[in-house]
Design a protein around this motif. Structure first.
Motif, PDB file in Angstrom:
ATOM      1  N   PHE A  84      35.727  32.243  21.697  1.00 25.76           N
ATOM      2  CA  PHE A  84      36.650  31.105  21.782  1.00 25.76           C
ATOM      3  C   PHE A  84      36.900  30.683  23.229  1.00 25.76           C
ATOM      4  O   PHE A  84      37.563  29.679  23.471  1.00 25.76           O
ATOM      5  N   VAL A  85      36.372  31.446  24.179  1.00 26.11           N
ATOM      6  CA  VAL A  85      36.591  31.187  25.601  1.00 26.11           C
ATOM      7  C   VAL A  85      35.416  30.408  26.172  1.00 26.11           C
ATOM      8  O   VAL A  85      34.254  30.747  25.922  1.00 26.11           O
ATOM      9  N   VAL A 130      42.857  32.368  30.698  1.00 26.50           N
ATOM     10  CA  VAL A 130      42.939  33.239  29.524  1.00 26.50           C
ATOM     11  C   VAL A 130      44.008  34.306  29.749  1.00 26.50           C
ATOM     12  O   VAL A 130      43.978  35.006  30.766  1.00 26.50           O
ATOM     13  N   ASP A 145      45.172  28.272  28.851  1.00 21.64           N
ATOM     14  CA  ASP A 145      44.455  27.547  27.798  1.00 21.64           C
ATOM     15  C   ASP A 145      44.434  28.348  26.504  1.00 21.64           C
ATOM     16  O   ASP A 145      44.504  27.779  25.413  1.00 21.64           O
ATOM     17  N   ILE A 146      44.322  29.676  26.631  1.00 23.40           N
ATOM     18  CA  ILE A 146      44.205  30.514  25.439  1.00 23.40           C
ATOM     19  C   ILE A 146      44.791  31.891  25.717  1.00 23.40           C
ATOM     20  O   ILE A 146      44.704  32.401  26.834  1.00 23.40           O
ATOM     21  N   ALA A 205      50.594  29.856  25.851  1.00 24.35           N
ATOM     22  CA  ALA A 205      49.193  29.449  25.713  1.00 24.35           C
ATOM     23  C   ALA A 205      49.046  28.270  24.758  1.00 24.35           C
ATOM     24  O   ALA A 205      49.785  28.152  23.775  1.00 24.35           O
ATOM     25  N   ARG A 206      48.074  27.435  25.065  1.00 26.50           N
ATOM     26  CA  ARG A 206      47.814  26.269  24.209  1.00 26.50           C
ATOM     27  C   ARG A 206      47.163  26.693  22.893  1.00 26.50           C
ATOM     28  O   ARG A 206      47.458  26.140  21.838  1.00 26.50           O
ATOM     29  N   ARG A 207      46.261  27.685  22.957  1.00 30.03           N
ATOM     30  CA  ARG A 207      45.625  28.230  21.754  1.00 30.03           C
ATOM     31  C   ARG A 207      45.855  29.740  21.733  1.00 30.03           C
ATOM     32  O   ARG A 207      45.989  30.367  22.787  1.00 30.03           O
ATOM     33  N   ARG A 208      45.854  30.309  20.525  1.00 31.71           N
ATOM     34  CA  ARG A 208      46.179  31.730  20.384  1.00 31.71           C
ATOM     35  C   ARG A 208      45.206  32.385  19.405  1.00 31.71           C
ATOM     36  O   ARG A 208      44.979  31.860  18.304  1.00 31.71           O
ATOM     37  N   VAL A 209      44.679  33.531  19.818  1.00 27.00           N
ATOM     38  CA  VAL A 209      43.769  34.310  18.980  1.00 27.00           C
ATOM     39  C   VAL A 209      44.349  35.712  18.836  1.00 27.00           C
ATOM     40  O   VAL A 209      44.752  36.331  19.825  1.00 27.00           O
ATOM     41  N   ASP A 232      45.635  30.362  16.092  1.00 22.94           N
ATOM     42  CA  ASP A 232      44.523  29.483  15.748  1.00 22.94           C
ATOM     43  C   ASP A 232      43.395  30.252  15.077  1.00 22.94           C
ATOM     44  O   ASP A 232      42.599  29.666  14.345  1.00 22.94           O
TER      45      ASP A 232
END
Length: 256
Positions: free
Chosen positions: A89-90, A96, A167-168, A199-203, A226
């Motif tokens: 995803f990166v 990060v 970003d993530i 973070a804008r996106r999360r894993v 996400d």
């Protein structure tokens, strides 16, 4: 054997075995059962283990998260496969965030393949692994160092995260029940919450042994991520139940 040497050796034995009885430890270290009781009481007070009936364990429970020296050996190949998938995803140029989890440290070689990157982390092991990587900007979060978690925590860490955005965020959880993530330790959870919000996106990364368990502190609903990355070691019924709940599950293949 001196007291501190015995306790270090006892902890190493527990890390290798997961648990041991009072009687077995007494015989192994050639000391009385009372001496073993005192050693275990002291070690429990330091957060190194938890007392169980007739002995001690370094395995996680609802209120106790294992020392990273034990967790780093558990499901290692599965964690590496999950980390490889999560790193997908990166993209180069991203910022990060990575938390203290042992699976987070497994990200190092895969993040190194995606430079240039900015990596923000409180994970001491990951900091050491990424420090030599060219074209990787490393932001090390300060705070109070915890040997048990091999990371930095507390008000300094949380304050630093309050000034940063990424970003993530690639995070981990010690327990997942249904569609909810949990953690046993309040200070560790506070840092995860800050990263999650920054973070804008999360894993979320979680190997199969994390599922079907709760812990003392509720973290968040899995829908706030996400992506949830696990492996095909998780039984198909559990994977299906997550997908039926609308959770975006990504499965790392461990092979045959």
């Amino acid at each position: 054997m001196k007291q501190q040497e015995r306790r270090r050796a006892m902890f190493d034995h527990l890390v290798a075995e997961g648990a041991a009885s009072i009687e077995a430890l007494s015989q192994r270290f050639a000391v009385s059962r009372m001496t073993i009781h005192r050693d275990l009481d002291e070690m429990e007070g330091e957060g190194l283990l938890r007392r169980v009936r007739g002995g001690a364990s370094v395995e996680a429970s609802g209120q106790f998260e294992s020392d990273v020296r034990y967790r780093s050996h558990v499901a290692l190949e599965e964690k590496r496969a999950i980390a490889r998938t999560a790193a997908g995803f990166v993209e180069p140029g991203m910022s990060v965030m990575v938390d203290d989890g042992s699976t987070g440290r497994c990200l190092a070689p895969f993040l190194a393949e995606r430079v240039p990157l900015t990596v923000i982390t409180n994970n001491m092991g990951l900091i050491g692994d990424l420090a030599p990587v060219p074209r990787l900007r490393l932001l090390s979060l300060g705070g109070t160092y915890s040997q048990r978690f091999d990371g930095f925590f507390g008000v300094v860490t949380e304050a630093a995260l309050g000034t940063l955005r990424a970003d993530i965020a690639i995070l981990s959880s010690s327990a997942i029940e249904g569609r909810t993530a949990f953690h046993q330790d309040q200070e560790v959870l506070a840092v995860k919450q800050r990263m999650h919000g920054a973070a804008r996106r999360r894993v979320l990364m979680a190997h199969h042994q994390k599922f079907g368990r709760t812990a003392l502190h509720l973290w968040t609903d899995l829908s706030t991520f996400d992506a949830l990355v696990t492996s095909n070691a998780l039984v198909p019924a559990a994977l299906g139940a997550l997908r039926d709940e609308g959770i975006a599950v990504h499965v790392a293949d461990l092979g045959p």
